[in-house]
Motif scaffolding. Structure first.
Motif, PDB file in Angstrom:
ATOM      1  N   TRP A  33      47.353  37.519  49.544  1.00 50.16           N
ATOM      2  CA  TRP A  33      46.311  37.720  48.541  1.00 50.16           C
ATOM      3  C   TRP A  33      45.023  38.264  49.144  1.00 50.16           C
ATOM      4  O   TRP A  33      44.388  39.146  48.569  1.00 50.16           O
ATOM      5  CB  TRP A  33      46.001  36.408  47.822  1.00 50.16           C
ATOM      6  CG  TRP A  33      47.089  35.899  46.947  1.00 50.16           C
ATOM      7  CD1 TRP A  33      48.103  36.623  46.380  1.00 50.16           C
ATOM      8  CD2 TRP A  33      47.278  34.550  46.510  1.00 50.16           C
ATOM      9  NE1 TRP A  33      48.906  35.816  45.632  1.00 50.16           N
ATOM     10  CE2 TRP A  33      48.434  34.533  45.685  1.00 50.16           C
ATOM     11  CE3 TRP A  33      46.589  33.361  46.739  1.00 50.16           C
ATOM     12  CZ2 TRP A  33      48.896  33.364  45.085  1.00 50.16           C
ATOM     13  CZ3 TRP A  33      47.054  32.198  46.149  1.00 50.16           C
ATOM     14  CH2 TRP A  33      48.197  32.197  45.325  1.00 50.16           C
ATOM     15  N   VAL A  34      44.616  37.703  50.277  1.00 49.33           N
ATOM     16  CA  VAL A  34      43.309  38.056  50.836  1.00 49.33           C
ATOM     17  C   VAL A  34      43.395  39.119  51.917  1.00 49.33           C
ATOM     18  O   VAL A  34      42.371  39.627  52.381  1.00 49.33           O
ATOM     19  CB  VAL A  34      42.576  36.807  51.383  1.00 49.33           C
ATOM     20  CG1 VAL A  34      42.358  35.797  50.273  1.00 49.33           C
ATOM     21  CG2 VAL A  34      43.341  36.177  52.541  1.00 49.33           C
TER      22      VAL A  34
ATOM     23  N   GLU B 271      36.487  34.121  49.430  1.00 47.60           N
ATOM     24  CA  GLU B 271      36.308  34.844  50.684  1.00 47.60           C
ATOM     25  C   GLU B 271      34.902  35.438  50.767  1.00 47.60           C
ATOM     26  O   GLU B 271      34.315  35.519  51.840  1.00 47.60           O
ATOM     27  CB  GLU B 271      37.345  35.960  50.808  1.00 47.60           C
ATOM     28  CG  GLU B 271      38.729  35.497  51.212  1.00 47.60           C
ATOM     29  CD  GLU B 271      38.843  35.237  52.705  1.00 47.60           C
ATOM     30  OE1 GLU B 271      38.140  35.910  53.486  1.00 47.60           O
ATOM     31  OE2 GLU B 271      39.645  34.374  53.090  1.00 47.60           O
TER      32      GLU B 271
ATOM     33  N   ARG C  79      40.162  35.460  46.661  1.00 50.01           N
ATOM     34  CA  ARG C  79      39.329  36.604  47.060  1.00 50.01           C
ATOM     35  C   ARG C  79      37.860  36.348  46.738  1.00 50.01           C
ATOM     36  O   ARG C  79      36.963  36.756  47.496  1.00 50.01           O
ATOM     37  CB  ARG C  79      39.833  37.876  46.372  1.00 50.01           C
ATOM     38  CG  ARG C  79      41.185  38.356  46.918  1.00 50.01           C
ATOM     39  CD  ARG C  79      41.512  39.738  46.405  1.00 50.01           C
ATOM     40  NE  ARG C  79      41.850  39.739  44.991  1.00 50.01           N
ATOM     41  CZ  ARG C  79      43.077  39.654  44.516  1.00 50.01           C
ATOM     42  NH1 ARG C  79      44.119  39.537  45.340  1.00 50.01           N
ATOM     43  NH2 ARG C  79      43.313  39.676  43.216  1.00 50.01           N
TER      44      ARG C  79
END
Length: 383
Positions: A197-198, A97, A94
């Motif tokens: 997760w993202v 990202e 994250r």
């Protein structure tokens, strides 16, 4: 480990590593660790990976700290503690990202040679690059790849039945696909975990030899994850492309079909990550059907020399994508290869020794974070 040791390490490393980058990243990565001493040890280990001399073993990291008691403490933190490496990897994914928005995910295998046979996952394997059998670990990394940098974010370690039996029940922190029997299931599980997760997906380049493109298409179709996978020239395909009426509905080898389409090749420019220099290749795309694939796929090939067979070919489900975009995505593998050599190995990604499956995953997670620090620091210096 004592607070004094931690303070000494912080003073030593501040001369080499921007504290702002390390501090910000550690605060986010280790927020899930329940105890403050675990969070401190996480930062100590990360800084040790960045600054310890030589092989990034727990002993050398402890020696860098300068506290004899640190080795046992750090060993317990990595090998025997209960903290969830998956939550730390999720935080890293994250973070990247936002800090280094990825354009794709690249899955690559790594073979890690080992002198003995005691390290977790080690078996005798034939390594084509060396042309011989060696004791080695085999792992798969999923890399987040941006415009000019890449960083590993998730991992799977291949375990033979011998190792699965000797390890016994895996940690609850292990990925659901950790005991998968095929490389495709291993890497697909790692990609699906990253997507969770993202909260989004990216095109995936599966730079893994010998995967069956039709099996890849079947595996990724339900999730809508777009992929590019390498294909052998001998792969049997059926042409369903109207631009090649002479090959319509014929079953041909991929190389043969691409050669028939060579008059449709177009030049594509791309930058070689290993040299930074611009390159030009000839590329052609052909719509094909694969046995048991859910829908038509796109076969594309690359020539560096217009004569003869294509240098490489791939299969993708992105049938509407521009040939240039597809080739540039396929070349992301070179970025990962360069960053693995120039960054990942230098921060100890392949340096864990020992029989602990959990230790391997925790070390690899922290080394991936150290890789991110190096990449972020380099990017800040360049800008």
């Amino acid at each position: 480990m004592t607070v004094t040791s931690l303070e000494r390490l912080s003073t030593l490393s501040s001369r080499f590593v921007p504290d702002l980058v390390v501090g910000e990243l550690c605060a986010e990565l280790f927020a899930s660790l329940p105890r403050s001493d675990q969070r401190r040890k996480g930062e100590v280990y990360l800084r040790g990976l960045l600054q310890a001399e030589g092989r990034k073993s727990i002993r050398n990291i402890a020696a860098y700290v300068g506290d004899r008691a640190a080795e046992q403490s750090l060993h317990h933190f990595v090998v025997s503690s209960t903290w969830d490496w998956g939550r730390v990897r999720a935080a890293l994914a994250r973070y990247l990202e936002r800090a280094l928005p990825p354009q794709a995910w690249v899955v690559q295998p790594v073979v890690i040679s080992k002198a003995g046979t005691e390290s977790v996952g080690v078996d005798r394997r034939f390594v084509p690059e060396l042309g011989q059998m060696v004791n080695s670990q085999a792992a798969y990394g999923v890399w987040s790849v941006g415009e000019e940098q890449s960083c590993p974010v998730n991992w799977r370690l291949t375990l033979s039945r011998k190792w699965r039996d000797s390890i016994g029940p895996l940690s609850p922190n292990a990925g659901e696909s950790e005991l998968a029997s095929t490389p495709l299931e291993l890497v697909a599980g790692a990609v699906e975990e990253l997507r969770g997760w993202v909260g989004r997906t990216r095109p995936v380049l599966l730079d893994v030899p010998d995967l069956d493109p039709a099996a890849v298409a079947r595996r990724f179709e339900p999730s809508g994850t777009h992929f590019v996978a390498p294909a052998r020239g001998s792969l049997r395909v059926r042409c369903v492309d109207a631009v090649l009426p002479g090959a319509a509905n014929r079953e041909l080898a991929a190389h043969q079909l691409l050669l028939m389409a060579r008059t449709l090749r177009r030049p594509v420019s791309w930058r070689d990550p290993s040299t930074g220099r611009p390159r030009v290749s000839l590329v052609v795309t052909v719509r094909v059907e694969l046995p048991n694939a859910p829908r038509p796929q796109l076969l594309f090939g690359e020539w560096s020399d217009p004569r003869g067979w294509p240098d490489q070919c791939w299969v993708t489900d992105m049938t509407q994508a521009h040939p240039g975009a597809l080739l540039r995505l396929a070349k992301r593998a070179r970025q990962v290869e360069a960053d693995f050599t120039n960054v990942a190995q230098k921060v100890g990604l392949t340096d864990f020794g020992g029989r602990s499956f959990e230790g391997w995953h925790r070390h690899t997670t922290l080394a991936s974070a150290a890789h991110a620090v190096r990449v972020l620091t380099q990017r800040a210096a360049e800008h």
